[in-house]
Design an enzyme around this catalytic site. Structure first.
Site: not given
Length: 447
Positions: A209, A214-216
């Site tokens: 992730m 997605h989370d960056t």
């Protein structure tokens, strides 16, 4: 010596010991399973018309324009073919992963713990018709075939592996077979398979992730992707007759039409095509169709049936793709279905019937088990269309498509979207299979 049916049944039933859980399992449970479950890495050497190995790597949730502006993405595109007209099929993430291996979203409009019935086929069934080795590589998957909802980074506890980004684990036809489950592996297994020259001919690769953006963000994700893929481009074993698709699950702005930045790389691409672009209309369904066309495999009888084929393959098979007018195309939601949670579509208890007749764009008909499962039924949708639409819910009904001629230009007489009369609303659920019957069937198939 062939094993007995009893032995095979016992082996197949091991899958039930790996209980699917809708939350992250305890670390002790994960460690216990990891100690006893070994990855399975089958190999094969089935020649295709355009490539002999196909790998796809998915990043997350980035608009086309943002990816195209990134310097690392520009570099990756310079090494291969930029696909300028490639579309995801809906929102959010999970239904795109579902569609990429099953040829349909089944109305899925959520990232829940969804399970597709065992009698719904996937690309794994297509590949198995010719014993073409396949696998998945999921970064930081704790052990082969892990079915938990997620697995957090054990040092920072941030999101790491998530089930919603693992396409084949969504399908009971995979998870109820322990051998198939062991072909869903992590990146450590990828490095082992690469070093031991045991890579499969088809693989789906999902970073964690953080690395998948997605989370960056695209800067982080693109930098990771270039650093991961660049050494492989210099590995002769990996590159030989290999086609790699770098793409995204969906765009990041749900109000847009869902076009995603996509690049083809690999040794299967002729030198004269590197640094070029392909403006043909494609979707995630095109990937299944292209794999089928390349290896002479049947169709799932779903949206892969009519999907455009990657030109690098179509030029070998002689298939003529469609030009799709995307002016009115909206692939940012889906049609009603049994996987809907009412977020971007309406719930319907009806499982869609697959197409059972026709050659499809790949030219090799429909998978036998699909024809048997849906015998004497009419397809719920016009799966021979190059784009998904549904007249009942007024979904993409204003989109038009025109066959290209051999020179790639339009014919003088344009054709509109395929006949709405083919889009029959049939109330028939996917036939159920008992667990004992399923296990026996799996066992007999292994004999």
């Amino acid at each position: 010596m062939k094993p007995s049916v009893a032995t095979l049944l016992a082996t197949v039933s091991l899958v039930y010991a790996q209980t699917a859980t809708e939350k992250e399992p305890s670390l002790s449970a994960i460690e216990s399973a990891a100690a006893s479950i070994q990855p399975y890495s089958p190999v094969s050497n089935v020649e295709g018309v355009a490539f002999n190995r196909f790998f796809q790597v998915w990043l997350e949730n980035i608009d086309y324009e943002d990816a195209a502006a990134d310097e690392n993405m520009k570099w990756l595109a310079s090494q291969g073919i930029l696909l300028t007209n490639f579309y995801a099929v809906t929102h959010p993430s999970e239904p795109n992963y579902c569609a990429a291996v099953g040829g349909d979203t089944f109305g899925m409009d959520n990232d829940n713990f969804n399970q597709i019935p065992a009698n719904v086929s996937t690309v794994a069934d297509l590949l198995d018709t010719k014993n073409i080795a396949w696998g998945e590589y999921q970064e930081h998957l704790p052990y082969p075939g892990f079915q938990g909802f997620n697995y957090s980074n054990q040092e920072t506890y941030v999101n790491d592996y998530v089930r919603k980004h693992n396409p084949l684990v969504l399908y009971d036809s995979v998870t109820k077979n322990s051998t198939r489950l062991r072909q869903i592996k992590n990146f450590t297994s990828f490095e082992d398979d690469l070093a031991n020259k045991k890579l499969p001919q088809w693989a789906f690769i999902t970073p964690n992730m953080t690395n998948d953006a997605h989370d960056t963000n695209i800067t982080f994700g693109a930098k990771w992707e270039r650093s991961w893929i660049a050494p492989l481009l210099n590995n002769s074993y990996f590159m030989n007759d290999t086609l790699i698709l770098l793409t995204f699950d969906e765009d990041g702005t749900y109000s847009k039409s869902n076009k995603i930045f996509s690049v083809l790389l690999g040794g299967a691409i002729p030198d004269e095509l590197k640094g070029t672009q392909d403006d043909t209309f494609y979707t995630h369904y095109s990937v299944i169709a292209s794999v089928s066309a390349n290896w002479g495999l049947p169709s799932l009888g779903r949206w892969d049936c009519g999907a455009n084929i990657l030109e690098i393959v179509a030029n070998k098979t002689g298939y003529v793709n469609y030009d799709v007018d995307t002016t009115n195309l909206r692939l940012n939601e889906t049609y009603p279905g049994p996987m809907s949670a009412g977020e971007y579509s309406k719930y319907s208890p009806v499982w869609p019937n697959a197409l059972t007749r026709g050659d499809c764009s790949a030219g090799h008909g429909i998978l036998d088990i699909v024809k048997e499962t849906y015998a004497n039924t009419e397809p719920t949708y016009n799966y021979s269309s190059p784009f998904p639409y549904d007249t009942a819910s007024n979904y993409n009904t204003k989109v038009t498509a025109t066959k290209k001629n051999v020179t790639g230009t339009h014919r003088s007489s344009s054709s509109s979207s395929p006949s709405a009369s083919s889009n029959a609303a049939v109330s028939a659920v996917a036939p159920a299979a008992g667990v004992s019957g399923l296990l026996l069937g799996l066992a007999l198939n292994l004999l």
